[in-house]
Design a protein around this motif. Sequence first.
Motif, PDB file in Angstrom:
ATOM      1  N   GLY A  99      27.840  23.759   7.818  1.00 43.98           N
ATOM      2  CA  GLY A  99      28.413  22.429   7.747  1.00 43.98           C
ATOM      3  C   GLY A  99      27.418  21.320   7.974  1.00 43.98           C
ATOM      4  N   ARG A 100      26.126  21.626   7.783  1.00 44.31           N
ATOM      5  CA  ARG A 100      25.065  20.635   7.965  1.00 44.31           C
ATOM      6  C   ARG A 100      24.693  19.994   6.644  1.00 44.31           C
ATOM      7  NH1 ARG A 100      21.177  21.452  11.433  1.00 44.31           N
ATOM      8  NH2 ARG A 100      20.558  19.365  10.726  1.00 44.31           N
ATOM      9  N   HIS A 101      23.984  18.876   6.729  1.00 45.44           N
ATOM     10  CA  HIS A 101      23.467  18.198   5.539  1.00 45.44           C
ATOM     11  C   HIS A 101      22.270  18.964   4.995  1.00 45.44           C
ATOM     12  CE1 HIS A 101      22.199  14.986   2.869  1.00 45.44           C
ATOM     13  NE2 HIS A 101      21.001  14.990   3.427  1.00 45.44           N
ATOM     14  N   CYS A 102      22.221  19.152   3.695  1.00 50.87           N
ATOM     15  CA  CYS A 102      21.104  19.825   3.028  1.00 50.87           C
ATOM     16  C   CYS A 102      20.393  18.815   2.131  1.00 50.87           C
ATOM     17  CB  CYS A 102      21.596  21.010   2.201  1.00 50.87           C
ATOM     18  SG  CYS A 102      22.526  22.227   3.144  1.00 50.87           S
ATOM     19  N   ASP A 103      19.067  18.752   2.244  1.00 50.93           N
ATOM     20  CA  ASP A 103      18.332  17.705   1.542  1.00 50.93           C
ATOM     21  C   ASP A 103      17.022  18.262   0.997  1.00 50.93           C
ATOM     22  OD1 ASP A 103      16.941  15.297   0.841  1.00 50.93           O
ATOM     23  OD2 ASP A 103      18.268  14.218   2.203  1.00 50.93           O
ATOM     24  N   ILE A 104      16.763  18.007  -0.285  1.00 51.23           N
ATOM     25  CA  ILE A 104      15.515  18.467  -0.885  1.00 51.23           C
ATOM     26  C   ILE A 104      14.315  17.772  -0.261  1.00 51.23           C
ATOM     27  CG2 ILE A 104      15.531  16.757  -2.753  1.00 51.23           C
ATOM     28  CD1 ILE A 104      14.392  18.962  -4.572  1.00 51.23           C
ATOM     29  N   ASP A 105      14.522  16.556   0.253  1.00 52.59           N
ATOM     30  CA  ASP A 105      13.422  15.855   0.917  1.00 52.59           C
ATOM     31  C   ASP A 105      13.003  16.559   2.197  1.00 52.59           C
ATOM     32  OD1 ASP A 105      13.350  14.024  -1.070  1.00 52.59           O
ATOM     33  OD2 ASP A 105      14.323  12.407   0.037  1.00 52.59           O
ATOM     34  N   ASP A 106      13.945  17.204   2.868  1.00 53.70           N
ATOM     35  CA  ASP A 106      13.594  17.993   4.049  1.00 53.70           C
ATOM     36  C   ASP A 106      12.645  19.126   3.666  1.00 53.70           C
ATOM     37  OD1 ASP A 106      15.117  16.417   5.665  1.00 53.70           O
ATOM     38  OD2 ASP A 106      16.809  17.803   5.800  1.00 53.70           O
ATOM     39  N   ILE A 107      12.914  19.760   2.529  1.00 52.04           N
ATOM     40  CA  ILE A 107      12.054  20.847   2.063  1.00 52.04           C
ATOM     41  C   ILE A 107      10.651  20.322   1.777  1.00 52.04           C
ATOM     42  CG2 ILE A 107      11.697  22.574   0.252  1.00 52.04           C
ATOM     43  CD1 ILE A 107      14.726  22.706  -0.062  1.00 52.04           C
TER      44      ILE A 107
ATOM     45  N   LEU B 297      25.370  14.034   8.062  1.00 51.57           N
ATOM     46  CA  LEU B 297      26.155  15.021   8.792  1.00 51.57           C
ATOM     47  C   LEU B 297      26.579  16.177   7.905  1.00 51.57           C
ATOM     48  CD1 LEU B 297      28.406  12.690  10.946  1.00 51.57           C
ATOM     49  CD2 LEU B 297      26.355  13.912  11.640  1.00 51.57           C
ATOM     50  N   ASP B 298      26.777  15.929   6.629  1.00 46.73           N
ATOM     51  CA  ASP B 298      27.182  16.982   5.716  1.00 46.73           C
ATOM     52  C   ASP B 298      26.788  16.583   4.301  1.00 46.73           C
ATOM     53  OD1 ASP B 298      29.067  15.050   4.956  1.00 46.73           O
ATOM     54  OD2 ASP B 298      30.565  15.871   6.326  1.00 46.73           O
ATOM     55  N   GLY B 299      27.058  17.459   3.345  1.00 48.93           N
ATOM     56  CA  GLY B 299      26.749  17.159   1.959  1.00 48.93           C
ATOM     57  C   GLY B 299      25.401  17.699   1.540  1.00 48.93           C
ATOM     58  N   VAL B 300      25.067  17.466   0.270  1.00 50.52           N
ATOM     59  CA  VAL B 300      23.835  17.973  -0.323  1.00 50.52           C
ATOM     60  C   VAL B 300      23.159  16.851  -1.100  1.00 50.52           C
ATOM     61  CG1 VAL B 300      22.839  19.637  -1.929  1.00 50.52           C
ATOM     62  CG2 VAL B 300      24.817  20.287  -0.532  1.00 50.52           C
ATOM     63  N   ASN B 301      21.865  16.694  -0.924  1.00 51.51           N
ATOM     64  CA  ASN B 301      21.077  15.750  -1.709  1.00 51.51           C
ATOM     65  C   ASN B 301      20.018  16.511  -2.494  1.00 51.51           C
ATOM     66  OD1 ASN B 301      19.700  13.412  -2.704  1.00 51.51           O
ATOM     67  ND2 ASN B 301      18.224  13.666  -1.041  1.00 51.51           N
ATOM     68  N   LEU B 302      20.114  16.451  -3.825  1.00 47.97           N
ATOM     69  CA  LEU B 302      19.164  17.129  -4.694  1.00 47.97           C
ATOM     70  C   LEU B 302      18.246  16.146  -5.411  1.00 47.97           C
ATOM     71  CD1 LEU B 302      21.523  19.826  -6.289  1.00 47.97           C
ATOM     72  CD2 LEU B 302      19.977  20.078  -4.329  1.00 47.97           C
ATOM     73  N   ILE B 303      18.278  14.883  -4.995  1.00 43.79           N
ATOM     74  CA  ILE B 303      17.437  13.856  -5.614  1.00 43.79           C
ATOM     75  C   ILE B 303      16.175  13.686  -4.780  1.00 43.79           C
ATOM     76  CG2 ILE B 303      17.302  11.459  -6.372  1.00 43.79           C
ATOM     77  CD1 ILE B 303      20.342  11.443  -6.525  1.00 43.79           C
ATOM     78  N   PRO B 304      15.009  14.083  -5.315  1.00 42.20           N
ATOM     79  CA  PRO B 304      13.767  13.972  -4.535  1.00 42.20           C
ATOM     80  C   PRO B 304      13.472  12.530  -4.132  1.00 42.20           C
ATOM     81  CG  PRO B 304      13.455  15.354  -6.479  1.00 42.20           C
ATOM     82  CD  PRO B 304      14.792  14.694  -6.636  1.00 42.20           C
ATOM     83  N   PHE B 305      12.969  12.374  -2.915  1.00 45.73           N
ATOM     84  CA  PHE B 305      12.499  11.113  -2.341  1.00 45.73           C
ATOM     85  C   PHE B 305      13.628  10.118  -2.039  1.00 45.73           C
ATOM     86  CE2 PHE B 305       9.125  12.669  -5.208  1.00 45.73           C
ATOM     87  CZ  PHE B 305       8.194  13.015  -4.237  1.00 45.73           C
ATOM     88  N   ARG B 306      14.865  10.532  -2.170  1.00 45.73           N
ATOM     89  CA  ARG B 306      15.980   9.632  -1.854  1.00 45.73           C
ATOM     90  C   ARG B 306      16.002   9.302  -0.367  1.00 45.73           C
ATOM     91  NH1 ARG B 306      22.434  11.086  -2.464  1.00 45.73           N
ATOM     92  NH2 ARG B 306      23.240   9.160  -1.547  1.00 45.73           N
ATOM     93  N   MET B 307      16.000  10.342   0.489  1.00 44.22           N
ATOM     94  CA  MET B 307      16.035  10.097   1.924  1.00 44.22           C
ATOM     95  C   MET B 307      14.678   9.617   2.440  1.00 44.22           C
ATOM     96  SD  MET B 307      19.040  10.313   2.866  1.00 44.22           S
ATOM     97  CE  MET B 307      18.597   9.972   4.574  1.00 44.22           C
ATOM     98  N   ILE B 308      13.592  10.036   1.792  1.00 45.57           N
ATOM     99  CA  ILE B 308      12.266   9.566   2.204  1.00 45.57           C
ATOM    100  C   ILE B 308      12.189   8.051   2.038  1.00 45.57           C
ATOM    101  CG2 ILE B 308       9.812   9.592   1.618  1.00 45.57           C
ATOM    102  CD1 ILE B 308      10.075  12.545   1.017  1.00 45.57           C
TER     103      ILE B 308
END
Length: 202
Positions: free
Chosen positions: A159-167, A84-95
Amino acid sequence: MIEYYLRQFFGVGIPAVILFSCFFPYRRTSLAGRNLYSSPLREAGLAVFVMCLFGLLAMVLWPAYRWEEGTHNLVILNGRKELLDGVNLIPFRMISEYFHDFRTENVFFAIILFLGNMGTFLPLGFFIPLLFRGWNSFKIVCFGAAFSLSVEFIQYFLGRHCDIDDILLNALGVSMGYWLFLLVSRMFPAFVAKFRCGKTAS
């Protein structure tokens, strides 16, 4: 859930096409000034491209659950507040989370987010080289990554979640669209040529 996204996609995409069509006389005059013309087939392709582009922006910047139910009622999140919010800059974490869900009862969640991240960006990789000249695999991958990065950047301020895995997944989706374009262009070169601007008789 899916019907929410479809209503949102077409609810924004169709008005965008109608607005885009209002500029047809200007575009036709501009092309004629350069001894060019756009065929009806190309205009149809442009309309689909515009609908996909604006429908995509509507879904990724302000998704259906924020339109319809609010985040507190969204079952698909399965308690994942980090989406819902926050930032993930760790590749492949959400994948890795997606692949974990493929092996559990949350398979629908994985399909929507994993395949959805790629599928929604696939039309960009297909229609851009189909309608416009000068694109190659390197340019299209860079475009996909830059476009997705811009979307993630805007999402942060919404206010959305940002994720490097999305990129990564979005860029892969654009690349898949480009590979599909290459396949179609090799199988039906004459048909693909009809989607490009043609020269008028001087």
